[in-house]
Design a protein around this motif. Structure first.
Motif, PDB file in Angstrom:
ATOM      1  N   GLY A  77       0.695  -1.866  -0.120  1.00  0.00           N
ATOM      2  CA  GLY A  77       0.051  -0.002  -0.142  1.00  0.00           C
ATOM      3  C   GLY A  77       0.547   1.163  -0.026  1.00  0.00           C
ATOM      4  N   TYR A  78       1.940   1.195   0.094  1.00  0.00           N
ATOM      5  CA  TYR A  78       2.958   2.457  -0.205  1.00  0.00           C
ATOM      6  C   TYR A  78       2.571   3.283  -1.853  1.00  0.00           C
ATOM      7  CZ  TYR A  78       5.562   0.749   4.132  1.00  0.00           C
ATOM      8  OH  TYR A  78       5.526   0.162   5.211  1.00  0.00           O
ATOM      9  N   PRO A  79       2.804   4.239  -1.472  1.00  0.00           N
ATOM     10  CA  PRO A  79       2.328   4.837  -3.366  1.00  0.00           C
ATOM     11  C   PRO A  79       3.257   4.551  -4.042  1.00  0.00           C
ATOM     12  CG  PRO A  79       3.052   6.679  -1.120  1.00  0.00           C
ATOM     13  CD  PRO A  79       2.803   5.006  -0.133  1.00  0.00           C
ATOM     14  N   TYR A  80       4.792   3.746  -3.662  1.00  0.00           N
ATOM     15  CA  TYR A  80       5.212   3.646  -5.011  1.00  0.00           C
ATOM     16  C   TYR A  80       5.388   2.404  -4.805  1.00  0.00           C
ATOM     17  CZ  TYR A  80       8.163   2.082  -0.539  1.00  0.00           C
ATOM     18  OH  TYR A  80       8.378   1.822   0.420  1.00  0.00           O
ATOM     19  N   PHE A  81       4.597   1.610  -4.651  1.00  0.00           N
ATOM     20  CA  PHE A  81       3.992   0.929  -5.367  1.00  0.00           C
ATOM     21  C   PHE A  81       2.637   0.564  -5.706  1.00  0.00           C
ATOM     22  CE2 PHE A  81       6.976  -2.445  -2.072  1.00  0.00           C
ATOM     23  CZ  PHE A  81       7.565  -2.060  -3.364  1.00  0.00           C
ATOM     24  N   VAL A  82       1.934   0.542  -4.654  1.00  0.00           N
ATOM     25  CA  VAL A  82      -0.033   0.910  -4.907  1.00  0.00           C
ATOM     26  C   VAL A  82      -0.406   2.153  -4.373  1.00  0.00           C
ATOM     27  CG1 VAL A  82      -2.298  -0.139  -5.059  1.00  0.00           C
ATOM     28  CG2 VAL A  82       0.234  -1.636  -5.725  1.00  0.00           C
ATOM     29  N   ARG A  83      -1.156   3.162  -5.392  1.00  0.00           N
ATOM     30  CA  ARG A  83      -1.512   4.600  -5.307  1.00  0.00           C
ATOM     31  C   ARG A  83      -3.146   4.088  -4.909  1.00  0.00           C
ATOM     32  NH1 ARG A  83       2.264   7.200  -9.383  1.00  0.00           N
ATOM     33  NH2 ARG A  83       2.290   4.728 -10.512  1.00  0.00           N
ATOM     34  N   ALA A 186      -5.225  -5.846  -5.970  1.00  0.00           N
ATOM     35  CA  ALA A 186      -5.170  -4.286  -5.736  1.00  0.00           C
ATOM     36  C   ALA A 186      -4.902  -3.282  -6.636  1.00  0.00           C
ATOM     37  CB  ALA A 186      -4.889  -4.244  -4.621  1.00  0.00           C
ATOM     38  N   MET A 187      -5.942  -2.805  -7.355  1.00  0.00           N
ATOM     39  CA  MET A 187      -6.087  -2.204  -8.406  1.00  0.00           C
ATOM     40  C   MET A 187      -6.486  -0.827  -8.205  1.00  0.00           C
ATOM     41  SD  MET A 187      -7.415  -4.955 -11.782  1.00  0.00           S
ATOM     42  CE  MET A 187      -8.350  -5.093 -11.034  1.00  0.00           C
ATOM     43  N   SER A 188      -5.745   0.641  -8.741  1.00  0.00           N
ATOM     44  CA  SER A 188      -6.181   1.756  -9.165  1.00  0.00           C
ATOM     45  C   SER A 188      -5.965   2.355 -10.097  1.00  0.00           C
ATOM     46  CB  SER A 188      -5.117   2.282  -7.768  1.00  0.00           C
ATOM     47  OG  SER A 188      -3.402   2.655  -8.075  1.00  0.00           O
ATOM     48  N   GLY A 189      -6.402   3.508 -10.425  1.00  0.00           N
ATOM     49  CA  GLY A 189      -5.788   4.237 -11.902  1.00  0.00           C
ATOM     50  C   GLY A 189      -6.312   5.606 -11.391  1.00  0.00           C
ATOM     51  N   GLY A 190      -5.340   6.721 -12.302  1.00  0.00           N
ATOM     52  CA  GLY A 190      -5.872   8.221 -11.000  1.00  0.00           C
ATOM     53  C   GLY A 190      -4.000   8.957 -12.415  1.00  0.00           C
ATOM     54  N   LEU A 191      -4.282   9.888 -11.554  1.00  0.00           N
ATOM     55  CA  LEU A 191      -2.883  11.238 -12.026  1.00  0.00           C
ATOM     56  C   LEU A 191      -2.286  11.717 -11.405  1.00  0.00           C
ATOM     57  CD1 LEU A 191      -5.323  13.546 -13.891  1.00  0.00           C
ATOM     58  CD2 LEU A 191      -4.521  11.928 -15.314  1.00  0.00           C
ATOM     59  N   SER A 192      -0.536  12.189 -11.539  1.00  0.00           N
ATOM     60  CA  SER A 192       0.192  12.289 -10.823  1.00  0.00           C
ATOM     61  C   SER A 192       0.432  13.516 -11.088  1.00  0.00           C
ATOM     62  CB  SER A 192       0.494  11.487 -10.404  1.00  0.00           C
ATOM     63  OG  SER A 192       1.637  10.764 -11.112  1.00  0.00           O
ATOM     64  N   LEU A 193       1.806  14.326 -10.159  1.00  0.00           N
ATOM     65  CA  LEU A 193       2.197  15.397 -10.821  1.00  0.00           C
ATOM     66  C   LEU A 193       3.070  15.786 -10.219  1.00  0.00           C
ATOM     67  CD1 LEU A 193       2.410  18.297 -13.025  1.00  0.00           C
ATOM     68  CD2 LEU A 193       1.841  19.690 -10.652  1.00  0.00           C
ATOM     69  N   TYR A 206      -0.736  13.711  -6.162  1.00  0.00           N
ATOM     70  CA  TYR A 206      -1.220  12.463  -6.954  1.00  0.00           C
ATOM     71  C   TYR A 206      -3.292  12.162  -5.840  1.00  0.00           C
ATOM     72  CZ  TYR A 206      -0.633   8.283  -3.456  1.00  0.00           C
ATOM     73  OH  TYR A 206      -1.042   8.060  -2.774  1.00  0.00           O
ATOM     74  N   ALA A 207      -3.773  11.998  -7.244  1.00  0.00           N
ATOM     75  CA  ALA A 207      -5.182  11.593  -6.561  1.00  0.00           C
ATOM     76  C   ALA A 207      -4.905  10.139  -8.055  1.00  0.00           C
ATOM     77  CB  ALA A 207      -6.493  12.390  -8.083  1.00  0.00           C
ATOM     78  N   ALA A 208      -5.234   9.444  -6.724  1.00  0.00           N
ATOM     79  CA  ALA A 208      -5.954   7.743  -7.147  1.00  0.00           C
ATOM     80  C   ALA A 208      -7.384   7.598  -6.881  1.00  0.00           C
ATOM     81  CB  ALA A 208      -4.738   6.768  -6.114  1.00  0.00           C
ATOM     82  N   ILE A 209      -7.698   6.618  -7.534  1.00  0.00           N
ATOM     83  CA  ILE A 209      -8.744   6.499  -7.346  1.00  0.00           C
ATOM     84  C   ILE A 209      -8.585   3.834  -7.737  1.00  0.00           C
ATOM     85  CG2 ILE A 209     -11.202   5.383  -8.890  1.00  0.00           C
ATOM     86  CD1 ILE A 209     -11.141   7.883  -9.932  1.00  0.00           C
ATOM     87  N   PRO A 210      -8.899   3.944  -6.320  1.00  0.00           N
ATOM     88  CA  PRO A 210      -8.603   1.936  -5.825  1.00  0.00           C
ATOM     89  C   PRO A 210     -10.093   1.645  -5.971  1.00  0.00           C
ATOM     90  CG  PRO A 210      -9.492   3.554  -3.804  1.00  0.00           C
ATOM     91  CD  PRO A 210      -8.931   4.448  -4.786  1.00  0.00           C
ATOM     92  N   LEU A 211      -9.835   0.773  -6.938  1.00  0.00           N
ATOM     93  CA  LEU A 211     -10.644   0.420  -8.105  1.00  0.00           C
ATOM     94  C   LEU A 211     -11.470  -1.455  -6.196  1.00  0.00           C
ATOM     95  CD1 LEU A 211      -9.291  -0.332 -11.552  1.00  0.00           C
ATOM     96  CD2 LEU A 211     -11.401   1.257 -10.516  1.00  0.00           C
ATOM     97  N   GLN A 212     -11.110  -1.899  -5.491  1.00  0.00           N
ATOM     98  CA  GLN A 212     -11.117  -3.089  -5.261  1.00  0.00           C
ATOM     99  C   GLN A 212     -11.547  -2.072  -3.533  1.00  0.00           C
ATOM    100  OE1 GLN A 212      -8.902  -3.526  -6.891  1.00  0.00           O
ATOM    101  NE2 GLN A 212     -10.709  -4.884  -7.749  1.00  0.00           N
ATOM    102  N   MET A 223       0.369  12.414  -1.247  1.00  0.00           N
ATOM    103  CA  MET A 223       1.686  12.161  -1.928  1.00  0.00           C
ATOM    104  C   MET A 223       3.479  11.625  -1.844  1.00  0.00           C
ATOM    105  SD  MET A 223       3.137  15.924  -2.962  1.00  0.00           S
ATOM    106  CE  MET A 223       2.156  16.795  -1.231  1.00  0.00           C
ATOM    107  N   THR A 224       3.898  10.915  -2.331  1.00  0.00           N
ATOM    108  CA  THR A 224       4.990  10.511  -2.359  1.00  0.00           C
ATOM    109  C   THR A 224       6.291  11.042  -3.038  1.00  0.00           C
ATOM    110  OG1 THR A 224       4.157   8.812  -3.888  1.00  0.00           O
ATOM    111  CG2 THR A 224       6.144   8.613  -3.769  1.00  0.00           C
ATOM    112  N   PHE A 225       7.626  11.039  -2.110  1.00  0.00           N
ATOM    113  CA  PHE A 225       9.059  11.971  -1.557  1.00  0.00           C
ATOM    114  C   PHE A 225      10.100  10.679  -2.018  1.00  0.00           C
ATOM    115  CE2 PHE A 225       6.203  14.108   1.654  1.00  0.00           C
ATOM    116  CZ  PHE A 225       6.368  15.931   1.417  1.00  0.00           C
TER     117      PHE A 225
END
Length: 229
Positions: A77-83, A186-193, A206-212, A223-225
């Protein structure tokens, strides 16, 4: 003891690799109070198409051996794996506990993980030759992403469905019947900057939509650093 075979011919852009590929295949062995082996497989490909980069990552890390279950579990669940599946977002909603027929926090932990990521990366602001919008101060990449991750243990039953189900199983250690919950990706999709902050570090809102996840009705913001993989 650790050994790996690594190759990297990629080259970096503003916040993440632009083209080329990377891969790493490794194995490590731990001896002492804990005795186990871990295996890593990591492949990344970056294809430049006009101004955008198509990026793919397939990553796997597995613990093997008698002490693998005694260690603190791995977490996808870390954002550098699955957001979109951060632990604090489950606790805020009160859905961290394991609920029959519903995706919960326990689905994200295990002694083995497998992750797949796909991104479309656009150099958004920065140098004129590279970016969509010229800027001498704000260096950023705009990304559309799709993440998939699976965490499981040696005796887990993995299925590919939207929500996990429970079934009756047998505990070898205690000799009793018990309910076992399936593991689902676990699946998600979205946008990040991703923003390069004056060359010192990279941040990624980022904004992520977690599908599950059925406990929320909208996107998860985070936010990821870290630079892009």
């Amino acid at each position: 003891l650790n050994t790996a075979f690594v190759r990297d011919n990629s080259y970096m852009g503003i916040t993440a690799p632009l083209a080329g590929f990377r891969y790493r295949f490794g194995a490590e062995s731990y001896l002492g109070d804990y005795s186990f082996t871990a295996v890593t497989a990591d492949f990344r490909k970056y294809q430049r198409v006009n101004r955008v980069t198509l990026a793919v990552r397939a990553y796997s890390y597995s613990r093997l051996g008698k002490d693998q279950e005694r260690l603190y579990p791995l977490f996808i669940g870390y954002p550098y794996f699955v957001r979109g599946y951060e632990a604090n977002s489950f606790y805020k909603k009160g859905t961290a506990v394991n609920t029959p027929g519903q995706f919960s926090l326990s689905q994200l932990t295990g002694s083995k993980i497998a992750v797949f990521n796909f991104e479309v990366r656009l150099p958004f602001t920065g140098p004129k030759r590279l970016s969509a919008i010229e800027s001498k101060f704000l260096f950023s990449d705009l990304n559309a992403f799709f993440d998939v991750g699976l965490a499981y243990d040696q005796d887990s039953k993995v299925t590919f469905r939207s929500q996990p189900q429970q079934y009756e199983g047998y505990d070898v250690q205690t000799g009793t019947q018990m309910l076992i919950t399936e593991r689902v990706p676990a699946m998600s999709g979205g946008l990040s900057l991703r923003v390069n902050v004056f060359g010192y570090f990279v941040i990624e809102p980022y904004a992520a939509i977690p599908l599950q996840r059925k406990d929320i009705s909208g996107p998860v913001f985070g936010m990821t650093f870290a630079p892009g993989w």
